[in-house]
Motif scaffolding. Structure first.
Motif, short mmCIF file in Angstrom:
data_model
loop_
_atom_site.label_atom_id
_atom_site.label_comp_id
_atom_site.label_asym_id
_atom_site.label_seq_id
_atom_site.Cartn_x
_atom_site.Cartn_y
_atom_site.Cartn_z
N ALA A 9 0.84 -1.21 0.00
CA ALA A 9 0.00 0.00 0.00
C ALA A 9 0.87 1.25 0.00
N PRO A 10 0.43 2.23 -0.75
CA PRO A 10 1.19 3.49 -0.75
C PRO A 10 1.12 4.16 0.62
N LYS A 11 2.05 5.08 0.85
CA LYS A 11 2.13 5.77 2.14
C LYS A 11 0.86 6.55 2.47
N LEU B 269 -10.76 2.89 -1.36
CA LEU B 269 -9.60 2.87 -2.27
C LEU B 269 -9.35 1.47 -2.85
N GLY B 270 -10.12 0.50 -2.41
CA GLY B 270 -9.88 -0.89 -2.80
C GLY B 270 -9.80 -1.12 -4.29
N TYR C 80 -6.90 -2.96 -8.64
CA TYR C 80 -6.92 -3.04 -10.11
C TYR C 80 -6.13 -1.94 -10.80
N GLY C 81 -5.70 -0.93 -10.08
CA GLY C 81 -4.93 0.15 -10.66
C GLY C 81 -5.79 1.20 -11.33
N SER C 82 -5.14 2.18 -11.86
CA SER C 82 -5.82 3.28 -12.56
C SER C 82 -4.91 3.73 -13.71
N VAL C 83 -5.30 4.79 -14.35
CA VAL C 83 -4.49 5.32 -15.45
C VAL C 83 -3.09 5.70 -14.97
N HIS D 35 -2.07 -3.49 -7.73
CA HIS D 35 -1.30 -4.17 -6.70
C HIS D 35 -1.61 -5.66 -6.69
N ASN D 36 -2.84 -6.04 -7.04
CA ASN D 36 -3.26 -7.44 -7.09
C ASN D 36 -3.07 -8.15 -5.75
#
Length: 136
Positions: free
Chosen positions: A55-57, A93-94, A99-102, A107-108
């Motif tokens: 997870a990002p900070k 934020l799940g 699944y990511g974004s542009v 992260h899967n």
């Protein structure tokens, strides 16, 4: 061969199978529920662990938002839903994290947790099936 009783049938094996099923079906239902519960819990824990590592900070609360529910639709249909709870802090934020974004790659975390659990889940379900089919 005349009369009504021209054929004799030995139904002892059918009666034996019937008694066996009367015993094993309720046990198989309990065992299946336990396997589903354990599998869902394992996926939830692994997903949260993966999320803590990736997870990002700006999303420190996200791993704690991951949970699961086990739903029953009658005695023979179970469904486990596992993932972030949008009502929890950063749970919304799940989709972006999984699944990511542009601008961000996926992260899967949940996908990896599921892939880890599938072999154990399938093995346990096969054991339940094997016990149910062994009746002589």
């Amino acid at each position: 061969m005349t009369g009504r009783n021209a054929f004799d049938f030995d139904t002892s094996e059918i009666r034996s199978l019937s008694r066996h099923l009367a015993r094993v079906v309720p046990q198989a239902r309990r065992d299946t529920r336990a396997v589903m519960m354990r599998g869902a819990l394992n996926i939830k824990r692994d997903w949260a662990k993966n999320a803590r590592a990736s997870a990002p900070k700006h999303a420190p609360a996200y791993p704690r938002a991951i949970g699961f529910d086990l739903l029953a639709f009658g005695p023979d249909q179970l469904l486990a839903t596992i993932g972030p709870d949008k009502r929890m802090p950063q749970g919304a934020l799940g989709n972006l994290l999984e699944y990511g974004s542009v601008k961000n790659g996926p992260h899967n975390d949940g996908g990896r947790a599921l892939a880890t659990e599938i072999p154990a889940f399938e093995a346990q379900m096969a054991l339940i099936q094997q016990r149910g089919l062994t009746w002589w």
